[in-house]
Design an enzyme around this catalytic site. Sequence first.
Site, PDB file in Angstrom:
ATOM      1  N   ARG A  49      16.562   2.488   5.628  1.00 31.85           N
ATOM      2  CA  ARG A  49      17.124   1.842   4.446  1.00 31.85           C
ATOM      3  C   ARG A  49      16.458   2.250   3.142  1.00 31.85           C
ATOM      4  O   ARG A  49      17.136   2.593   2.163  1.00 31.85           O
ATOM      5  CB  ARG A  49      17.009   0.301   4.557  1.00 31.85           C
ATOM      6  CG  ARG A  49      18.116  -0.356   5.329  1.00 31.85           C
ATOM      7  CD  ARG A  49      17.556  -1.518   6.093  1.00 31.85           C
ATOM      8  NE  ARG A  49      16.645  -1.022   7.088  1.00 31.85           N
ATOM      9  CZ  ARG A  49      17.047  -0.598   8.295  1.00 31.85           C
ATOM     10  NH1 ARG A  49      18.280  -0.696   8.638  1.00 31.85           N
ATOM     11  NH2 ARG A  49      16.174  -0.084   9.157  1.00 31.85           N
ATOM     12  N   THR A  50      15.137   2.207   3.114  1.00 28.62           N
ATOM     13  CA  THR A  50      14.466   2.423   1.828  1.00 28.62           C
ATOM     14  C   THR A  50      14.733   3.840   1.327  1.00 28.62           C
ATOM     15  O   THR A  50      15.155   4.036   0.178  1.00 28.62           O
ATOM     16  CB  THR A  50      12.949   2.167   1.966  1.00 28.62           C
ATOM     17  OG1 THR A  50      12.778   0.904   2.594  1.00 28.62           O
ATOM     18  CG2 THR A  50      12.273   2.160   0.609  1.00 28.62           C
ATOM     19  N   LYS A  78      -0.943  21.850   7.345  1.00 27.71           N
ATOM     20  CA  LYS A  78      -2.029  22.845   7.185  1.00 27.71           C
ATOM     21  C   LYS A  78      -3.265  22.200   6.591  1.00 27.71           C
ATOM     22  O   LYS A  78      -4.245  22.882   6.316  1.00 27.71           O
ATOM     23  CB  LYS A  78      -1.561  23.976   6.261  1.00 27.71           C
ATOM     24  CG  LYS A  78      -0.332  24.715   6.720  1.00 27.71           C
ATOM     25  CD  LYS A  78       0.082  25.734   5.650  1.00 27.71           C
ATOM     26  CE  LYS A  78       1.521  26.147   5.812  1.00 27.71           C
ATOM     27  NZ  LYS A  78       2.056  26.746   4.575  1.00 27.71           N
ATOM     28  N   ARG A  99       6.341   6.436   0.580  1.00 29.93           N
ATOM     29  CA  ARG A  99       5.938   5.521   1.660  1.00 29.93           C
ATOM     30  C   ARG A  99       4.801   6.201   2.421  1.00 29.93           C
ATOM     31  O   ARG A  99       4.895   7.380   2.753  1.00 29.93           O
ATOM     32  CB  ARG A  99       7.097   5.213   2.597  1.00 29.93           C
ATOM     33  CG  ARG A  99       6.643   4.427   3.832  1.00 29.93           C
ATOM     34  CD  ARG A  99       7.790   3.921   4.656  1.00 29.93           C
ATOM     35  NE  ARG A  99       8.498   2.850   3.974  1.00 29.93           N
ATOM     36  CZ  ARG A  99       9.476   2.135   4.538  1.00 29.93           C
ATOM     37  NH1 ARG A  99       9.831   2.390   5.790  1.00 29.93           N
ATOM     38  NH2 ARG A  99      10.090   1.182   3.869  1.00 29.93           N
ATOM     39  N   HIS A 127       5.715  -3.957  -0.565  1.00 28.83           N
ATOM     40  CA  HIS A 127       6.987  -3.229  -0.542  1.00 28.83           C
ATOM     41  C   HIS A 127       7.818  -3.816  -1.693  1.00 28.83           C
ATOM     42  O   HIS A 127       8.777  -4.536  -1.473  1.00 28.83           O
ATOM     43  CB  HIS A 127       7.655  -3.449   0.819  1.00 28.83           C
ATOM     44  CG  HIS A 127       8.802  -2.530   1.128  1.00 28.83           C
ATOM     45  ND1 HIS A 127       9.362  -1.670   0.210  1.00 28.83           N
ATOM     46  CD2 HIS A 127       9.496  -2.342   2.280  1.00 28.83           C
ATOM     47  CE1 HIS A 127      10.348  -1.004   0.774  1.00 28.83           C
ATOM     48  NE2 HIS A 127      10.444  -1.389   2.034  1.00 28.83           N
TER      49      HIS A 127
HETATM   50  N1   CP Z   1      13.543  -2.652   4.950  1.00 29.37           N
HETATM   51  C1   CP Z   1      12.960  -1.439   5.179  1.00 29.37           C
HETATM   52  O1   CP Z   1      11.922  -1.095   4.602  1.00 29.37           O
HETATM   53  O2   CP Z   1      13.647  -0.651   6.066  1.00 29.37           O
HETATM   54  P1   CP Z   1      13.281   0.852   6.429  1.00 29.37           P
HETATM   55  O3   CP Z   1      11.924   0.808   7.128  1.00 29.37           O
HETATM   56  O4   CP Z   1      14.383   1.326   7.302  1.00 29.37           O
HETATM   57  O5   CP Z   1      13.159   1.617   5.146  1.00 29.37           O
END
Ligand code: CP
Length: 301
Positions: A49-50, A78, A99, A127
């Site tokens: 999603r993110t 590397k 991320r 988040h």
């Molecule tokens: N809600 C969320 O962070 O989903 P993903 O891990 O799929 O990005």
Amino acid sequence: MKNLISIRDLNADEILQLLALAESLEKNPAQISLTRRVMAAIFYEASTRTRMSFESAMKRLGGEVIGMVGTSGTSVEKGETLADTTRILARYSDIIVIRHPLEGAAKYVSEQVNIPVVNAGDGANQHPSQSLLDLYTIKKAQGKLENLKLALIGDLKYGRTVHSLAYALAPFEPEFYFVSPKSLRMPSHILNDLSNMKVKFQEKEKLGKIVNEVDIMYVTRIQRERFPDREEYEKVKNAYIISADLLENAKDNMKVMHPLPRVNEITTDVDDTKYAYYFDQAENGVYMRQAILATLLGEAK
Ligand code: CP
């Protein structure tokens, strides 16, 4: 707003401005153009999603996307450092969405580069773009953010979405039930911060009648990948399972939210009830992330 690293960097007015822009972009996405702007999506950890809602948000506003999904095939294999990788990508793009499994990674990257950085999840820490889309979703469902009763359920220790959400809602006088196994309680530093902010909360191990009291049930996955000990995960993995019959006496306007992915904590029979709101929540990610990108790129009107 220069970066989006922690939800705590935003005050209530800034949050409400982003919510208003997301609403306006949902109605009329053509009002903002990010043509010739490039977003680097740098995902050292798995995501559906993110990453894809950020990509969709950027592309629907006319922008371009580069990036990496895991480190396979990149020079990280590397031995290239996070600092060098992101310094280079900052020369190829206008904004970085990152991320990373380490807490503090996004903040560290923001100190290495001179373009905006969005924290798309740093370990079990924060988040913030998820929290903003959660607030947008809650406001759509309930018509307000103020004075709501919410149950945050599941893995409150490792779940970064609930950490950010607790802070994001704090200015709006919420009443929280934090429902978790003892071993997965909300971290004490967050409870202390909430107490200092005069936020009302109760910690519970059992859901019981809470289901019938709340406006929002925010369910989370037990974060298997963050457990140092597999046996500890096995003990708690089925701690809460929300099924349609459990919701029989819920408030009429109650909504079940989940940042997703789910494993088994919401059974699929909930999907067909009026309470299910997690797929709408995921869709709202596109509008909120458009608002975040436009704001950080200086294009918000
Ligand atoms: N809600 C969320 O962070 O989903 P993903 O891990 O799929 O990005």
